[in-house]
Design a protein around this motif. Sequence first.
Motif, PDB file in Angstrom:
ATOM      1  N   MET A 278      28.839   9.563 -13.794  1.00 40.68           N
ATOM      2  CA  MET A 278      30.088  10.247 -14.135  1.00 40.68           C
ATOM      3  C   MET A 278      29.918  11.757 -14.078  1.00 40.68           C
ATOM      4  O   MET A 278      28.860  12.285 -14.369  1.00 40.68           O
ATOM      5  CB  MET A 278      30.496   9.977 -15.591  1.00 40.68           C
TER       6      MET A 278
ATOM      7  N   SER B 267      40.956   1.522  -8.334  1.00 36.92           N
ATOM      8  CA  SER B 267      41.747   2.360  -9.238  1.00 36.92           C
ATOM      9  C   SER B 267      41.979   1.616 -10.531  1.00 36.92           C
ATOM     10  O   SER B 267      42.390   0.450 -10.515  1.00 36.92           O
ATOM     11  CB  SER B 267      43.108   2.671  -8.615  1.00 36.92           C
TER      12      SER B 267
ATOM     13  N   ARG C 219      42.019   6.412 -12.959  1.00 32.86           N
ATOM     14  CA  ARG C 219      40.793   6.949 -12.362  1.00 32.86           C
ATOM     15  C   ARG C 219      40.407   6.108 -11.154  1.00 32.86           C
ATOM     16  O   ARG C 219      40.785   4.942 -11.062  1.00 32.86           O
ATOM     17  CB  ARG C 219      39.648   6.926 -13.375  1.00 32.86           C
TER      18      ARG C 219
ATOM     19  N   TYR D  50      37.182   4.473  -9.234  1.00 30.71           N
ATOM     20  CA  TYR D  50      35.775   4.096  -9.403  1.00 30.71           C
ATOM     21  C   TYR D  50      35.241   3.733  -8.024  1.00 30.71           C
ATOM     22  O   TYR D  50      35.843   2.905  -7.324  1.00 30.71           O
ATOM     23  CB  TYR D  50      35.656   2.912 -10.375  1.00 30.71           C
TER      24      TYR D  50
ATOM     25  N   THR E 182      32.316   7.926 -10.738  1.00 34.54           N
ATOM     26  CA  THR E 182      33.709   8.233 -11.082  1.00 34.54           C
ATOM     27  C   THR E 182      33.822   9.599 -11.747  1.00 34.54           C
ATOM     28  O   THR E 182      32.825  10.176 -12.205  1.00 34.54           O
ATOM     29  CB  THR E 182      34.288   7.143 -12.001  1.00 34.54           C
TER      30      THR E 182
ATOM     31  N   ALA F  88      35.667  11.663 -14.819  1.00 35.75           N
ATOM     32  CA  ALA F  88      36.283  11.393 -16.115  1.00 35.75           C
ATOM     33  C   ALA F  88      37.469  12.309 -16.405  1.00 35.75           C
ATOM     34  O   ALA F  88      38.318  11.980 -17.223  1.00 35.75           O
ATOM     35  CB  ALA F  88      35.239  11.571 -17.217  1.00 35.75           C
ATOM     36  N   ARG F  89      37.516  13.440 -15.734  1.00 31.64           N
ATOM     37  CA  ARG F  89      38.329  14.599 -16.121  1.00 31.64           C
ATOM     38  C   ARG F  89      37.727  15.236 -17.383  1.00 31.64           C
ATOM     39  O   ARG F  89      36.641  14.854 -17.805  1.00 31.64           O
ATOM     40  CB  ARG F  89      39.805  14.235 -16.287  1.00 31.64           C
TER      41      ARG F  89
ATOM     42  N   ALA G  69      39.068  11.707 -22.572  1.00 30.66           N
ATOM     43  CA  ALA G  69      38.964  11.304 -21.163  1.00 30.66           C
ATOM     44  C   ALA G  69      37.595  10.692 -20.889  1.00 30.66           C
ATOM     45  O   ALA G  69      37.470   9.671 -20.205  1.00 30.66           O
ATOM     46  CB  ALA G  69      39.202  12.512 -20.257  1.00 30.66           C
TER      47      ALA G  69
ATOM     48  N   THR H 102      36.774   6.725 -19.958  1.00 30.51           N
ATOM     49  CA  THR H 102      36.129   6.426 -18.673  1.00 30.51           C
ATOM     50  C   THR H 102      34.846   5.629 -18.881  1.00 30.51           C
ATOM     51  O   THR H 102      34.590   4.638 -18.181  1.00 30.51           O
ATOM     52  CB  THR H 102      35.831   7.736 -17.917  1.00 30.51           C
TER      53      THR H 102
ATOM     54  N   ALA I   6      35.575   2.093 -19.704  1.00 27.47           N
ATOM     55  CA  ALA I   6      35.923   1.277 -18.526  1.00 27.47           C
ATOM     56  C   ALA I   6      34.672   0.936 -17.721  1.00 27.47           C
ATOM     57  O   ALA I   6      34.533  -0.188 -17.221  1.00 27.47           O
ATOM     58  CB  ALA I   6      36.935   2.019 -17.657  1.00 27.47           C
ATOM     59  N   LEU I   7      33.760   1.887 -17.589  1.00 30.29           N
ATOM     60  CA  LEU I   7      32.512   1.590 -16.861  1.00 30.29           C
ATOM     61  C   LEU I   7      31.781   0.418 -17.522  1.00 30.29           C
ATOM     62  O   LEU I   7      31.229  -0.449 -16.847  1.00 30.29           O
ATOM     63  CB  LEU I   7      31.597   2.824 -16.834  1.00 30.29           C
TER      64      LEU I   7
ATOM     65  N   GLU J 285      32.272  16.702 -23.126  1.00 31.34           N
ATOM     66  CA  GLU J 285      32.254  15.242 -22.909  1.00 31.34           C
ATOM     67  C   GLU J 285      31.034  14.511 -23.460  1.00 31.34           C
ATOM     68  O   GLU J 285      31.144  13.358 -23.895  1.00 31.34           O
ATOM     69  CB  GLU J 285      32.339  14.922 -21.396  1.00 31.34           C
TER      70      GLU J 285
END
Length: 262
Positions: free
Chosen positions: A19, A43, A47, A49, A62, A64-65, A70, A74, A77-78, A205
């Motif tokens: 990330m 998607s 995001r 991936y 990916t 994360a923003r 954010a 992310t 989800a990973l 982050e």
Amino acid sequence: MSALHIEHAAGARRPLGVMAALPQELGDLIDAMRAESAVRAVSHGSRDYHVGTMCGTPCVATLARIGKVAAAATVSALIHAFDVEAVLFTGVAGGVGETVRVGDVVVADSFVQHDLDASPLFPRFEVPLLGVSRFAADPALSARLADACERFVTEEGAVLAARLGIEPPRVHRGLIISGDQFVAGAADVELLRAALPDALAVEMEGAAIAQVCHEYGVPCAVVRTVSDTADAEAPESFATFLTELAGSYSSAILRRFFGAEV
Ligand code: ADE
């Protein structure tokens, strides 16, 4: 919306999640994955991936923003949709340690959310009801990352730094602090140093990722290149570093981490 769960081929290794917040901070990783084998773009949750391999290692890369929410969304989800076995984060940070200069590289060994304060209910910095204020990076993954950084600074660091007229980079290991603020004032840096004297770098982050990884038992490691020193010059220094050098640093470090020929 239906739940997403990407299945791996039978017997395949679980992938590494890689990330960054912004595209420049991921360097040329996705292009390098594409050059090696087919990359599938998925998607999910606003995001993209990128599922493929880097030097034979299954990876999901990916962006994360910016910010802790954010990053947490992310990395979650990973873990849940892509079943990553570990997470690696690469990007830039503001240097706050006395000896940390623009262009240096910081590999985290621990993380604190510097803007988390539920006192007097809980001690400052402690995640309420989790009872943790410092999250650890995975020692083995971080050692491998730091080794890649050391080789990078020895082999390429001085040449890259000369592009911006800065000192040859050094590698530091220690505390990275995260909050939902771009820190851009000497007085703010002093307050952070007073509260967290061993902090080396500040970003937005890392500690959020470390918290989620801690809660799910997933190893994580974070590398940050110092784009600015979080003072009044930080916005300009950050923008220049991001445009001129961040991608080259990330690409060079990731190539060595994955064992590519350099
Ligand atoms: N990332 C890079 N520089 C930063 C700064 N000064 N504050 C927060 N995040 C950053």
